[in-house]
Design a protein around this motif. Structure first.
Motif, PDB file in Angstrom:
ATOM      1  N   ASP A   1       0.438  -1.045   0.345  1.00 38.08           N
ATOM      2  CA  ASP A   1       0.071   0.253  -0.045  1.00 38.08           C
ATOM      3  C   ASP A   1       0.776   0.520   0.221  1.00 38.08           C
ATOM      4  O   ASP A   1       1.761   1.873   0.732  1.00 38.08           O
ATOM      5  CB  ASP A   1      -0.882  -0.023   1.325  1.00 38.08           C
ATOM      6  N   LEU A   2       1.157   2.347  -0.396  1.00 42.95           N
ATOM      7  CA  LEU A   2       1.662   3.379  -1.085  1.00 42.95           C
ATOM      8  C   LEU A   2       1.538   4.268  -0.016  1.00 42.95           C
ATOM      9  O   LEU A   2       1.872   4.847   0.157  1.00 42.95           O
ATOM     10  CB  LEU A   2       1.065   3.924  -2.743  1.00 42.95           C
ATOM     11  N   THR A   3       0.377   4.060   0.987  1.00 42.91           N
ATOM     12  CA  THR A   3      -0.548   5.270   1.847  1.00 42.91           C
ATOM     13  C   THR A   3       0.315   4.439   3.196  1.00 42.91           C
ATOM     14  O   THR A   3      -0.084   5.263   4.198  1.00 42.91           O
ATOM     15  CB  THR A   3      -1.670   5.749   1.238  1.00 42.91           C
TER      16      THR A   3
ATOM     17  N   GLY B   1      -5.951  -0.844   5.218  1.00 43.68           N
ATOM     18  CA  GLY B   1      -6.082  -1.377   3.986  1.00 43.68           C
ATOM     19  C   GLY B   1      -6.152  -3.473   4.298  1.00 43.68           C
ATOM     20  O   GLY B   1      -5.529  -4.305   3.098  1.00 43.68           O
ATOM     21  N   TYR B   2      -6.209  -4.015   5.194  1.00 50.76           N
ATOM     22  CA  TYR B   2      -7.056  -5.484   5.334  1.00 50.76           C
ATOM     23  C   TYR B   2      -7.946  -5.511   4.832  1.00 50.76           C
ATOM     24  O   TYR B   2      -8.571  -5.301   4.798  1.00 50.76           O
ATOM     25  CB  TYR B   2      -6.498  -6.023   6.920  1.00 50.76           C
ATOM     26  N   LYS B   3      -7.441  -6.828   4.056  1.00 51.32           N
ATOM     27  CA  LYS B   3      -9.194  -7.614   2.918  1.00 51.32           C
ATOM     28  C   LYS B   3      -9.712  -8.915   3.329  1.00 51.32           C
ATOM     29  O   LYS B   3      -8.598  -9.725   3.438  1.00 51.32           O
ATOM     30  CB  LYS B   3      -8.485  -7.182   1.777  1.00 51.32           C
ATOM     31  N   LEU B   4     -10.305  -9.061   3.424  1.00 48.96           N
ATOM     32  CA  LEU B   4     -10.690 -10.593   3.543  1.00 48.96           C
ATOM     33  C   LEU B   4     -11.355 -11.366   2.397  1.00 48.96           C
ATOM     34  O   LEU B   4     -12.319 -10.702   1.461  1.00 48.96           O
ATOM     35  CB  LEU B   4     -11.564 -10.639   4.564  1.00 48.96           C
ATOM     36  N   SER B   5     -10.670 -12.748   2.328  1.00 45.17           N
ATOM     37  CA  SER B   5     -11.854 -13.260   0.959  1.00 45.17           C
ATOM     38  C   SER B   5     -13.207 -14.064   1.494  1.00 45.17           C
ATOM     39  O   SER B   5     -13.998 -14.366   1.267  1.00 45.17           O
ATOM     40  CB  SER B   5     -11.050 -14.371   0.680  1.00 45.17           C
ATOM     41  N   GLU B   6     -13.018 -14.585   3.059  1.00 40.96           N
ATOM     42  CA  GLU B   6     -14.343 -15.045   3.487  1.00 40.96           C
ATOM     43  C   GLU B   6     -13.936 -14.400   4.938  1.00 40.96           C
ATOM     44  O   GLU B   6     -13.425 -13.659   5.076  1.00 40.96           O
ATOM     45  CB  GLU B   6     -13.582 -16.458   3.680  1.00 40.96           C
ATOM     46  N   GLY B   7     -15.871 -13.638   5.430  1.00 40.77           N
ATOM     47  CA  GLY B   7     -15.634 -13.866   6.863  1.00 40.77           C
ATOM     48  C   GLY B   7     -15.753 -12.191   6.675  1.00 40.77           C
ATOM     49  O   GLY B   7     -15.222 -11.605   5.742  1.00 40.77           O
ATOM     50  N   SER B   8     -15.768 -11.257   7.697  1.00 42.28           N
ATOM     51  CA  SER B   8     -16.393  -9.738   7.804  1.00 42.28           C
ATOM     52  C   SER B   8     -15.641  -9.516   9.266  1.00 42.28           C
ATOM     53  O   SER B   8     -14.991 -10.478  10.649  1.00 42.28           O
ATOM     54  CB  SER B   8     -17.673  -9.371   7.835  1.00 42.28           C
ATOM     55  N   PHE B   9     -14.528  -7.890   9.176  1.00 41.53           N
ATOM     56  CA  PHE B   9     -13.890  -8.040  10.462  1.00 41.53           C
ATOM     57  C   PHE B   9     -15.211  -7.335  11.660  1.00 41.53           C
ATOM     58  O   PHE B   9     -15.484  -7.078  12.438  1.00 41.53           O
ATOM     59  CB  PHE B   9     -13.362  -6.485   9.877  1.00 41.53           C
ATOM     60  N   GLU B  10     -16.514  -7.391  10.893  1.00 41.65           N
ATOM     61  CA  GLU B  10     -17.746  -7.431  11.998  1.00 41.65           C
ATOM     62  C   GLU B  10     -18.006  -8.782  12.921  1.00 41.65           C
ATOM     63  O   GLU B  10     -18.218  -8.721  14.097  1.00 41.65           O
ATOM     64  CB  GLU B  10     -18.858  -6.924  11.211  1.00 41.65           C
ATOM     65  N   GLN B  11     -17.795  -9.672  12.692  1.00 39.43           N
ATOM     66  CA  GLN B  11     -17.888 -10.866  13.233  1.00 39.43           C
ATOM     67  C   GLN B  11     -16.530 -11.352  13.900  1.00 39.43           C
ATOM     68  O   GLN B  11     -16.800 -11.548  15.236  1.00 39.43           O
ATOM     69  CB  GLN B  11     -17.451 -12.361  12.127  1.00 39.43           C
TER      70      GLN B  11
ATOM     71  N   TYR C   1       1.844  -8.557   0.635  1.00 38.79           N
ATOM     72  CA  TYR C   1       2.922  -9.084   1.335  1.00 38.79           C
ATOM     73  C   TYR C   1       3.352  -7.731   2.292  1.00 38.79           C
ATOM     74  O   TYR C   1       4.083  -7.525   2.929  1.00 38.79           O
ATOM     75  CB  TYR C   1       4.057  -9.476   0.942  1.00 38.79           C
ATOM     76  N   GLY C   2       2.987  -6.496   1.727  1.00 41.88           N
ATOM     77  CA  GLY C   2       3.246  -5.286   2.031  1.00 41.88           C
ATOM     78  C   GLY C   2       2.648  -4.991   3.958  1.00 41.88           C
ATOM     79  O   GLY C   2       3.120  -4.806   4.402  1.00 41.88           O
ATOM     80  N   LYS C   3       1.599  -5.956   4.479  1.00 43.85           N
ATOM     81  CA  LYS C   3       0.987  -5.839   5.739  1.00 43.85           C
ATOM     82  C   LYS C   3       2.109  -7.254   6.121  1.00 43.85           C
ATOM     83  O   LYS C   3       2.302  -6.496   7.567  1.00 43.85           O
ATOM     84  CB  LYS C   3      -0.455  -6.392   5.698  1.00 43.85           C
ATOM     85  N   GLY C   4       2.509  -7.546   5.998  1.00 41.88           N
ATOM     86  CA  GLY C   4       3.238  -8.752   6.302  1.00 41.88           C
ATOM     87  C   GLY C   4       2.914 -10.774   6.302  1.00 41.88           C
ATOM     88  O   GLY C   4       1.973 -10.707   4.997  1.00 41.88           O
ATOM     89  N   MET C   5       3.601 -11.221   6.478  1.00 41.41           N
ATOM     90  CA  MET C   5       3.810 -12.689   5.997  1.00 41.41           C
ATOM     91  C   MET C   5       2.549 -13.274   6.880  1.00 41.41           C
ATOM     92  O   MET C   5       2.383 -14.216   6.210  1.00 41.41           O
ATOM     93  CB  MET C   5       5.032 -13.942   6.699  1.00 41.41           C
ATOM     94  N   GLU C   6       2.403 -12.379   7.630  1.00 44.46           N
ATOM     95  CA  GLU C   6       0.300 -12.876   8.177  1.00 44.46           C
ATOM     96  C   GLU C   6      -0.824 -13.431   7.987  1.00 44.46           C
ATOM     97  O   GLU C   6      -1.568 -13.879   8.121  1.00 44.46           O
ATOM     98  CB  GLU C   6       0.560 -12.724   9.922  1.00 44.46           C
TER      99      GLU C   6
END
Length: 453
Positions: A58-60, A133-143, A226-231
């Motif tokens: 992420d550039l920001t 900027g974290y994104k999910l392919s399944e689930g949601s942060f509200e859960q 990978y910009g956020k980390g290997m996790e």
């Protein structure tokens, strides 16, 4: 004269010498097309660079690191996080805690059948995850709620089956079949993180092998970044509170003193606008921290792209300048041929300003026609260039065995504003080139003009 009359006279004069008018317009078309294509190549290069940087991270986002040997001496604590949030242009800040120098084993499946000791574990402020900027392919942060985690995209492929012999107890996520498009299809992992409870076991590393165990449910599966980390790929993310509690319990088992005010491993700062990254990064450094961002790479690349854009535009401008000379030449020739006509117009009481308008309008029409046709031609040339570049890239990737790689981006990009600017600039060039001939026309005395053959 009315505008309608001016336009009628203008079109009649231009159509009087069709061949000469068309050749002059052709010069503007070539010049306009050259400028647009050259600038579009520079824009395409800039977008390609930004796309490449975006894939790297992420550039920001600015990552803040400790200045000392450990987090305790760095000062990346709650107070420092608060100061970072107050910096103008900062949208969000999240501390980041990692399980460093700690032996962690993760289990999944019935009776803890599946196991791994290689997963990256990080704790962040979950409430700020989506903004960061974290994104999910399944689930949601509200859960999410305390006691729930977010698994990395390929987290399940980290595990081994304890009931299978060594060498055949893991799943190679690149060992699947290929689909109709030649893309690899990942084989199914041993378990689905969203449906499986994960057990985290923190060991004290001592001879008595004391352990802290906690079970987690999965609230979502991350998209790899990978910009956020290997996790986000092979690890898992939990809340700062959950990870801090586990680390505190592990420290107590090891006989270490728990320091609740100990600083975080690092912090991530999200900036609202990419233009503010450099300024925010400078202010964070002034607080005494080390920083890392894509700005150090983006700035030189942006500067290089701008220089190439100017160079390309300059090359195209030469063609447009030649076209302007052609317009000037055409208008001067037109004046020479219509000197008597100018004298008659003056004798009949035609205003000098109207005569000037006629010639300026003719020059502007040549510029407008050439600009519109030049833009249309530019879109066609751009499409051909992009098609050729795409085929060349695909061929290169095939030769390299890069079936997994996607097609290259557009070599030439023409945004709407460039098309509008090109037409307006062509009109401006036409009017500018016709100003001298128009002024010369109105200076001819009426009697001398009438006597002219």
């Amino acid at each position: 004269m009315r505008i309608k009359d001016l336009i009628t006279v203008c079109l009649q004069n231009l159509s009087r010498h069709k061949a000469r008018t068309m050749l002059t317009v052709l010069g503007v078309i070539i010049g306009c097309c050259s400028v647009v294509i050259m600038i579009s190549i520079g824009i395409g290069m800039k977008q390609a660079q930004e796309s490449a940087l975006a894939q790297m991270g992420d550039l920001t986002i600015i990552t803040v690191y400790p200045t000392g040997k450990n987090a305790n001496s760095s000062g990346i604590n709650t107070q420092a996080i608060g100061k970072m949030k107050q910096i103008k242009g900062v949208e969000a800040v999240s501390p980041k805690l990692t399980a460093q120098n700690v032996t962690v084993t993760l289990y999944a499946g019935k009776n803890n059948r599946y196991r791994t000791t290689y997963a990256e574990i990080a704790g962040i402020d979950i409430k700020e995850a989506e903004t960061m900027g974290y994104k999910l392919s399944e689930g949601s942060f509200e859960q999410w709620k305390p006691g729930k985690i977010f698994a990395g995209q390929d987290f399940a492929y980290n595990f081994e089956d304890t009931k299978r012999p060594e060498g055949r107890n893991t799943i190679d996520m690149y060992g699947g079949e290929f689909d109709a498009n030649g893309m690899p299809v990942k084989p199914a992992p041993y378990f689905e993180p969203m449906k499986t409870e994960i057990t985290a076991e923190f060991s004290d590393g001592g001879e008595d092998d004391k352990k802290v165990t906690k079970k987690f449910e999965t609230a979502g599966v991350m998209k790899e970044d990978y910009g956020k980390g290997m996790e986000t790929s092979m690890g898992l993310i939990m809340s700062l509170g959950d990870l801090q509690d586990l680390l505190d319990q592990q420290a107590r088992l090891s006989g270490k003193k728990v320091k609740r005010k100990k600083g975080y491993s690092s912090a991530m700062v999200k900036v609202k606008d990419i233009k503010d990254v450099a300024g925010v990064e400078k202010q964070i450094k002034a607080l005494g921290f080390r920083t890392s961002s894509m700005e150090s790479i983006r700035k030189p690349m942006e500067r290089e792209a701008r220089q190439k854009q100017m160079m390309f535009a300059g090359i195209g401008a030469v063609s447009l300048f030649v076209a302007a000379l052609g317009i000037t030449n055409t208008m001067i020739m037109s004046i020479s041929e219509r000197t008597k006509e100018i004298g008659v117009m003056k004798s009949l009481g035609c205003f000098v300003k109207d005569i000037r308008k006629i010639f300026l309008l003719e020059a502007g029409c040549i510029g407008f026609a050439g600009g519109v046709a030049g833009v249309i031609l530019s879109y066609g040339v751009s499409a051909i260039m992009n098609l050729a570049a795409g085929q060349a890239s695909s061929s290169a990737f095939s030769d390299m065995g890069g079936d997994m790689m996607g097609p290259a981006g557009g070599l030439s990009v023409i945004p709407w504003w460039l098309a509008v600017f090109a037409v307006l600039f062509s009109v401006f060039i036409g009017v500018g080139a016709g100003y001298y001939p128009a002024s010369k026309a109105v200076e001819i005395p009426a009697l001398e003009a009438i006597k002219h053959d």
